[in-house]
Design a protein around this motif. Structure first.
Motif, PDB file in Angstrom:
ATOM      1  N   ARG A  89      77.598 -57.128 -12.148  1.00 21.87           N
ATOM      2  CA  ARG A  89      77.354 -56.087 -11.131  1.00 21.87           C
ATOM      3  C   ARG A  89      77.859 -56.536  -9.763  1.00 21.87           C
ATOM      4  O   ARG A  89      78.393 -55.726  -8.998  1.00 21.87           O
ATOM      5  CB  ARG A  89      75.863 -55.762 -11.063  1.00 21.87           C
ATOM      6  N   LEU A  90      77.672 -57.821  -9.435  1.00 20.82           N
ATOM      7  CA  LEU A  90      78.163 -58.329  -8.154  1.00 20.82           C
ATOM      8  C   LEU A  90      79.676 -58.191  -8.060  1.00 20.82           C
ATOM      9  O   LEU A  90      80.213 -57.714  -7.044  1.00 20.82           O
ATOM     10  CB  LEU A  90      77.749 -59.793  -7.989  1.00 20.82           C
ATOM     11  N   THR A  91      80.368 -58.583  -9.125  1.00 22.20           N
ATOM     12  CA  THR A  91      81.828 -58.470  -9.130  1.00 22.20           C
ATOM     13  C   THR A  91      82.258 -57.008  -9.023  1.00 22.20           C
ATOM     14  O   THR A  91      83.207 -56.679  -8.312  1.00 22.20           O
ATOM     15  CB  THR A  91      82.411 -59.108 -10.411  1.00 22.20           C
ATOM     16  N   SER A  92      81.529 -56.134  -9.730  1.00 23.62           N
ATOM     17  CA  SER A  92      81.853 -54.706  -9.668  1.00 23.62           C
ATOM     18  C   SER A  92      81.636 -54.157  -8.261  1.00 23.62           C
ATOM     19  O   SER A  92      82.430 -53.343  -7.769  1.00 23.62           O
ATOM     20  CB  SER A  92      81.000 -53.923 -10.666  1.00 23.62           C
ATOM     21  N   GLN A  93      80.563 -54.608  -7.604  1.00 27.80           N
ATOM     22  CA  GLN A  93      80.292 -54.136  -6.244  1.00 27.80           C
ATOM     23  C   GLN A  93      81.379 -54.605  -5.274  1.00 27.80           C
ATOM     24  O   GLN A  93      81.834 -53.839  -4.417  1.00 27.80           O
ATOM     25  CB  GLN A  93      78.927 -54.649  -5.781  1.00 27.80           C
ATOM     26  N   LEU A 146      80.846 -45.318 -10.750  1.00 31.88           N
ATOM     27  CA  LEU A 146      81.927 -45.907 -11.552  1.00 31.88           C
ATOM     28  C   LEU A 146      81.520 -47.233 -12.187  1.00 31.88           C
ATOM     29  O   LEU A 146      81.765 -47.427 -13.391  1.00 31.88           O
ATOM     30  CB  LEU A 146      83.179 -46.065 -10.681  1.00 31.88           C
ATOM     31  N   PRO A 147      80.898 -48.183 -11.446  1.00 27.84           N
ATOM     32  CA  PRO A 147      80.449 -49.406 -12.126  1.00 27.84           C
ATOM     33  C   PRO A 147      79.436 -49.134 -13.236  1.00 27.84           C
ATOM     34  O   PRO A 147      79.523 -49.731 -14.324  1.00 27.84           O
ATOM     35  CB  PRO A 147      79.822 -50.224 -10.988  1.00 27.84           C
ATOM     36  N   GLU A 148      78.464 -48.251 -12.973  1.00 28.23           N
ATOM     37  CA  GLU A 148      77.470 -47.943 -13.999  1.00 28.23           C
ATOM     38  C   GLU A 148      78.119 -47.293 -15.220  1.00 28.23           C
ATOM     39  O   GLU A 148      77.739 -47.574 -16.359  1.00 28.23           O
ATOM     40  CB  GLU A 148      76.390 -47.023 -13.416  1.00 28.23           C
TER      41      GLU A 148
END
Length: 586
Positions: A89-93, A146-148
């Motif tokens: 999630r951190l990378t996606s953010q 989009l990440p979710e």
């Protein structure tokens, strides 16, 4: 351009192409995030298999030690999934923030590159909605949706593969849920994009109507137009209500059909698994694992479908933002360089709307370098329009406007502004220090002495020195509010710093007291000695000081010549001069 909006909307191929460009700009973050999400999804799949094996072991008889080992393994996989999910999630953010920053930069770049004529014809409502609501919607889509959605897709695929690893028979109940899912998706997607675009366009119309009403509040009040403006706003709200009701209808049909597609596989897996177990074809542990995997599918598939609605909103917003880049340029830079600073207009005709009525009719005009031309005439005669064409803001419909035999529309904007610049009675003070506001137009390397000289040239140095922090005083929204005359002097100081050869002043001193304006124009005249000046004004002392006066009536130049000559001729200009000069003495 669509009927619902003044600015274009990008189509699906343009959206896909832009997404591919963004993906190529951030490959490491993109593939890193995908790898972490896959690893997190795989660790989550261990639990159903371990629990199924535990059920099988309990049925056959097991020990407390075996149960403890299974629980320990479950805890280890849970910890691993938590850590991997956190970094995924951190990378996606981080990826989302970089993509969003790039989107914003591209949008601002494309917006600033819009032809001014297009901005004026589109109105402020459409651009405000795109820079406000559409950007906000895209923020949520890029940062959250989009990440979710990516996590949900990866989890769903991995879970389905894990379910098949239990046995081929698990595919049958899962596939039973596909028909309502596919039918519902096809029905929804075929209608959602147009519905959300219509919804966004309705917000643009509401903003446009409200902005026009607020900006023209005094006119509305003076002419008793309030009921008409209220009716216009009501019409816009009704259209927005109808658009929102339509998209709500789409969701109320779509989501219940999705719930049915989730329920069928779970029930079918229990029934088929139970039947196969009674036949001895599968073990109880396999049935347990299969049911758990199918239940695990519900959450990611539900998120895929639910977030798809938000992604449709995001896609509609992105299409509107990218549509700004599709506005055709109104100039064609050829690389030709003007041989002189002589400004010429030949057989110029111009209409603000394509196919509309011309507001200028075959104008011809020559401006020798260093000369001063005053443009006068009644309101609505076409004076400001002529000034905008001479400044290269609009291209003529027919004819040409050239500097040194090169059409203004053939010059890149950066080169054009070195030859011709326009200052109107409209001005803007940007948020920042006064120095930063002035340095916007200054050449690289400009010093405070240059800025102070420009302020002195427009009679602004005295009040600037009186400010609490001088040039470091923060002005604009949230800072020190400048009066209208002060803001206009700042705009004129920018003009002095920009140092163009030809200046078009469209009532540039209209907000300043007439006596102060007279002094200011004389100060500017000394600074701008040797430059070509086109002064469009209703104060005729500008005409008195000019080398020539052009009288514009009904989109044509009816008289052209020196002030004294036109007064002696006894025509339209003489009548204007007598009226103004007589009134000024009374």
């Amino acid at each position: 351009m669509s009927a619902g909006t003044a600015l274009p909307v990008a189509d699906a191929p343009a959206l896909r192409a832009y997404v591919r460009v963004l993906a190529r700009r951030h490959p490491r973050l993109l593939y890193g995030a995908l790898a972490l999400h896959v690893a997190a999804a795989l660790t989550a799949l261990a639990a159903p298999r371990l629990l199924g094996d535990l059920v099988q072991a309990v049925e056959q008889g097991t020990t407390v030690g075996h149960v403890d080992r299974v629980v320990a393994a479950l805890a280890a996989f849970l910890v691993a999934q938590t850590v991997l999910t956190r970094y995924a999630r951190l990378t996606s953010q981080v990826l989302g923030e970089q993509v969003l920053a790039q989107l914003r930069e591209d949008f601002v770049e494309h917006t600033l590159a819009l032809p001014l004529g297009t901005v004026e014809s589109a109105g402020s409502g459409d651009l405000l909605t795109r820079t406000g609501r559409d950007v906000d919607q895209l923020n949520w889509s890029v940062r959250q949706a989009l990440p979710e959605w990516t996590i949900a897709v990866i989890t769903a695929v991995a879970t389905f593969v894990a379910a098949l690893s239990v046995g081929w028979w698990v595919a049958l109940p899962v596939l039973l849920g596909l028909p309502p899912l596919v039918i519902g998706l096809r029905w929804y997607l075929a209608r959602a994009k147009d519905g959300y675009l219509r919804e966004s366009a309705s917000y643009s119309r509401i903003n446009a109507t409200l902005t026009e009403t607020v900006e023209g509040a005094r006119t509305v009040e003076a002419l008793g137009l309030a009921p008409e403006r209220v009716r216009a706003a009501d019409d816009d709200v009704r259209e927005s209500y109808a658009a929102e009701r339509y998209t709500l209808y789409l969701r109320t049909v779509f989501f219940p059909s999705m719930e049915l597609s989730y329920l069928i596989p779970t029930v079918a897996t229990l029934l088929l698994g139970g039947y196969l177990y009674t036949q001895g074809s599968v073990s109880l542990g396999e049935v347990t694992a299969a049911v758990l995997y199918v239940q695990m599918l519900i959450d990611p598939v539900d998120r895929i479908v639910s977030i798809l609605d938000e992604l449709q909103l995001g896609a509609a917003s992105l299409a509107r933002l990218l549509g700004v880049a599709e506005v055709p340029d109104d100039r064609r830079a050829t690389g030709a360089q003007p041989r002189s600073e002589e400004l010429e207009a030949r057989d110029v005709r111009f209409a603000y709307a394509e196919g509309g009525r011309d507001v200028l009719h075959g104008l011809d005009l020559d401006l020798e370098p260093g000369s001063r031309l005053a443009v006068v005439g009644p309101s609505g005669a076409g004076k400001s329009t002529l000034g905008r064409l001479l400044a290269g803001i609009h291209p003529p419909r027919t004819g040409s406007v050239t500097v040194g035999d090169v059409a203004l529309v053939d010059l890149p904007l950066a080169d054009l502004r070195g030859h011709v610049a326009l200052v109107t009675q409209e001005h803007h003070v940007f948020v920042g220090t006064l120095r930063e506001n002035l340095a916007l137009a200054a050449p690289p390397g400009a010093t405070d002495d240059d800025i102070r000289s420009a302020l002195e040239a427009v009679d602004a140095l005295e009040w600037v020195d009186a400010l609490p922090d001088g040039l470091d005083t923060v002005v604009g929204s949230g800072g020190r509010a400048l009066t209208a005359p002060q803001a206009q002097q700042v705009a004129l100081a920018r003009l002095v710093l920009a140092d163009p050869h030809t200046l078009v002043l469209d009532e540039a001193t209209s907000l300043i007291d007439p006596r102060a304006a007279r002094h200011l124009e004389r100060s500017l005249a000394a600074v701008l000695e040797g430059r070509t000046v086109v002064a469009i004004a209703h104060r005729l002392f500008s005409a008195h000081d000019a080398d020539r006066v052009a009288v514009v009536e009904d989109g044509r130049i009816s008289e052209l010549g020196p002030h004294d000559e036109l007064v002696r001729a006894g025509g339209s200009y003489a009548a204007l001069w007598d009226s103004w000069h007589g009134g000024s003495r009374s």
